[in-house]
Design an enzyme around this catalytic site. Structure first.
Site, PDB file in Angstrom:
ATOM      1  N   HIS A   1     -19.384  -9.300 -10.725  1.00  0.00           N
ATOM      2  CA  HIS A   1     -19.030 -10.689 -10.380  1.00  0.00           C
ATOM      3  C   HIS A   1     -18.113 -10.780  -9.164  1.00  0.00           C
ATOM      4  O   HIS A   1     -17.907 -11.843  -8.621  1.00  0.00           O
ATOM      5  CB  HIS A   1     -18.391 -11.391 -11.565  1.00  0.00           C
ATOM      6  CG  HIS A   1     -16.912 -11.146 -11.735  1.00  0.00           C
ATOM      7  ND1 HIS A   1     -16.357  -9.885 -11.773  1.00  0.00           N
ATOM      8  CD2 HIS A   1     -15.876 -12.001 -11.880  1.00  0.00           C
ATOM      9  CE1 HIS A   1     -15.057  -9.994 -11.943  1.00  0.00           C
ATOM     10  NE2 HIS A   1     -14.733 -11.254 -12.009  1.00  0.00           N
TER      11      HIS A   1
ATOM     12  N   MET B   1     -10.267 -12.269  -0.225  1.00  0.00           N
ATOM     13  CA  MET B   1     -10.249 -13.231   0.885  1.00  0.00           C
ATOM     14  C   MET B   1     -10.188 -12.536   2.247  1.00  0.00           C
ATOM     15  O   MET B   1     -10.476 -13.151   3.264  1.00  0.00           O
ATOM     16  CB  MET B   1      -9.051 -14.161   0.734  1.00  0.00           C
ATOM     17  CG  MET B   1      -7.739 -13.423   0.782  1.00  0.00           C
ATOM     18  SD  MET B   1      -6.363 -14.467   0.356  1.00  0.00           S
ATOM     19  CE  MET B   1      -5.042 -13.254   0.514  1.00  0.00           C
TER      20      MET B   1
END
Lengths: 486, 143
Positions: free
Chosen positions: A409, A387
């Protein structure tokens, strides 16, 4: 440094453990990584990817992507293709959070238009998308209706006003794996999941507001084809979640079933119980494959109803319809599944059962299964970073066949949750991030601390390694400005 | 050391060791360790509801596996944070049976310091064993 002495370098970013590395290996194990990333890999990656190479029916290589780290059974970042005739299916090669995946949504808003309303936007998303431990969803269903959802996935959403036809076209497999038979799911799985449609969850699941800054576009042509260059400093929305408690229960149910029949009924011996498996064509293997599809469809539906809610929030706040705001999907891609796909093996096309656990399908240009609009570009691949540091949009490459057209991923953890919680304070992190222009809302400061950027690998290095390995090409780097976390 | 989280065998997941003098106490410690991953201040969870639980399994390992998964199930299905108040484990025809009284309440984001959802108990490094001091378990939770 945990690198085994037996590890051989194959190319700049491909490393190999030969079959002699461990007794029982049927194929070599390959790891995609730069020099720096391979030195940082935890010991679990080498142990687990070589364990995967012992599974019956495995073809060519067991792979681990550069975001790889210690998982359970397979490492996170693991990829393995099995011959469906002689091979096995293993829940440990898919994960408990079946069809955990990523969705990227465009807007035609600029960062300058969104910034004055950013706090309101993030607050409203946080208020309207349930997050956190044990949260129940905003779509209220009876258990029988939930069974229909898990059979139909995004198609149920289309019929019930939560999706557009275009959304389904921009979702892997059209948002529905066919053959999802609810007779193979337990009452317990239904009871655990039917209240959770329309929930983000917690841990590393999030919904993020991001900006496509012109200097972060690496491939203008692909960015244009993916809709990323309609306005400068374009705002996009990325979110990450899966099949919630329903998928977790399906995986637990079949882990137990496979442990009970694997050796006794099928004579399969494995090196790690978390690799519990059954022959793909056995009654147990087929039952799990069908139940897994139910969980895959639940996750597609979950992400679809969340998109519907995101559209409502944007529409209310910016006083325009979703169409007027350009709220269109780039793509939705799974990173915890097993799928039957056709791949080239020794010069001929063969059907294989491809397990991807914490790794993403990345079909190159021209491969069947891609929407018409992506036939020339290759598949959009959505890589969620931490984040604090940003994420990427990549495109599948025609050179990815060796790894069954698969790539990373995410960033991949480099620090345990336990360590991260000791090292960072969630409330301080939230304040620091806001000073750096990222407004975060969370249910849990402890959970936020566990997701600190420093707990993850450098995402720039991870995606560069995938590009050098010929798996996925960088299209754009996406910079976060707002985030909701469970 | 009733239970202790470990950072050395799982990065994305949560691992813990638990130990106790009796098997029942081991189950209690493992339950506490599992639920504390989700709610930091478990002392704030009031025993407003109780549930009776009975599970049977062939051995101690699978019995603890089912027991912890049951707590995780109630967290999702009924939003209940439950802990055992009474535990009795005894041999039975099928192997071992645990009878437990679970007590707790619905998740309250105001009073409960929520952390990270536990998805499942994994088989990674999973172990329940007799040791000279009693019983010991190693558990890795998927979160």
């Amino acid at each position: 440094m945990n690198v085994p002495a037996a590890l051989k370098r194959i190319s700049e970013t491909i490393w190999e453990l030969p079959v002699s590395y461990k007794e029982g290996m049927l194929v070599p194990a390959r790891i995609v990584a730069s020099d720096k990333l391979i030195k940082e890999m935890d010991a679990g990656v080498f142990e687990q990817v070589s364990n995967v190479a012992t599974l019956p029916g495995i073809q060519r290589y067991a792979y681990c992507m550069p975001d790889g780290h210690w998982g359970y059974g397979f490492p996170i970042g693991g990829v393995a293709a099995m011959d469906p005739g002689s091979g096995v299916i293993s829940p440990g090669g898919i994960g408990f959070d079946i069809n955990c995946g990523m969705r990227l949504v465009l807007t035609n808003l600029t960062a300058e238009q969104v910034q004055p309303k950013l706090h309101q936007l993030v607050d409203r998303l946080f208020a309207r998308i349930p997050t956190g431990v044990g949260c129940h969803g905003f779509v209220k269903l009876k258990q029988d209706d939930f069974r229909t959802v898990v059979q139909q996935g995004s198609r149920w959403c289309l019929k019930n006003g939560f999706a557009t036809q275009e959304d389904l076209e921009m979702t892997e497999e059209g948002g529905c794996f066919p053959g999802a038979d609810t007779s193979h799911i337990s009452e317990k799985a239904v009871e655990r999941g039917y209240n959770q449609l329309g929930t983000l969850g917690s841990g590393n699941h999030y919904c993020e507001i991001q900006v496509v800054q012109p200097e972060n576009i690496m491939d203008q042509e692909l960015a244009r084809a993916f809709g990323l260059t309609t306005v400068p400093n374009q705002v996009v929305i990325m979110f990450h979640c899966g099949s919630r408690g329903f998928g977790h229960q399906v995986a637990t149910d079949y882990l137990k079933l496979f442990l009970s029949v694997m050796e006794r009924k099928y004579g399969i011996k494995i090196v790690d119980r978390e690799l519990a498996c059954a022959p793909f064509h056995s009654p147990e293997g087929q039952a799990y494959f069908s139940a897994m599809k139910c969980a895959v469809n639940m996750a597609f539906a979950n992400r679809q109803v969340i998109l519907h809610r995101i559209r409502e929030v944007f529409s209310d706040l910016f006083h325009a319809s979703p169409d007027e705001l350009g709220l269109r999907m780039v793509y939705d891609v799974a990173h915890n599944t097993a799928k039957l796909e056709r791949h080239l093996v020794n010069g001929s096309r063969k059907e294989l059962l491809v397990h991807r656990k914490g790794s993403t399908r990345a079909f190159g240009p021209g491969l069947p299964g891609l929407p018409e609009c992506y036939q020339k570009t290759g598949q959009p691949v959505i890589i969620g970073g931490s984040m604090e540091t940003g994420s990427y949009l990549l495109a599948g490459m025609s050179t990815g066949g060796d790894a069954w057209y698969t790539t990373a991923h995410g960033s991949g953890r480099t620090m345990s949750r336990h360590e991260a919680k000791k090292s960072f304070r969630g409330d301080k992190l939230q304040r620091d991030m806001e000073q750096r222009g990222i407004y975060v809302r969370t249910d849990s400061f402890g959970g936020l601390a566990e997701e600190a950027g420093a707990a993850y690998k450098n995402i720039d290095e991870v995606v560069e390694a995938t590009e050098l390995a010929g798996l996925s090409k960088r299209v754009a780097r996406l910079v976060p400005i707002g985030n909701i976390k469970g | 050391m009733p239970f202790e989280y470990r950072g050395d065998i799982a990065h994305a997941d949560v691992a813990f060791d638990a130990s106790a003098s009796t098997l029942g106490e081991l189950f209690r410690e493992a339950a506490q360790a599992t639920m504390q991953v989700m709610v930091e201040n478990l002392a704030q969870v009031r025993p407003a509801q109780t549930l009776e639980l009975k599970l049977e399994q062939e051995n101690e390992e699978m019995l603890l596996f089912d027991f912890l998964n049951e707590l995780i199930f109630y967290k999702d299905a009924r939003r209940l944070i439950l802990l055992p108040t009474e535990i009795a484990i005894a041999p039975s025809d099928g192997g071992l049976t645990v009878r437990a009284t679970l007590a707790g309440e619905e998740i309250d984001p105001i009073r409960h310091e929520l952390m990270t959802d536990v998805k499942a108990v994994t088989m990674l490094r999973y172990k329940v064993e007799r040791v000279p001091q009693g019983w010991r378990a190693t558990v890795v939770l998927d979160v």
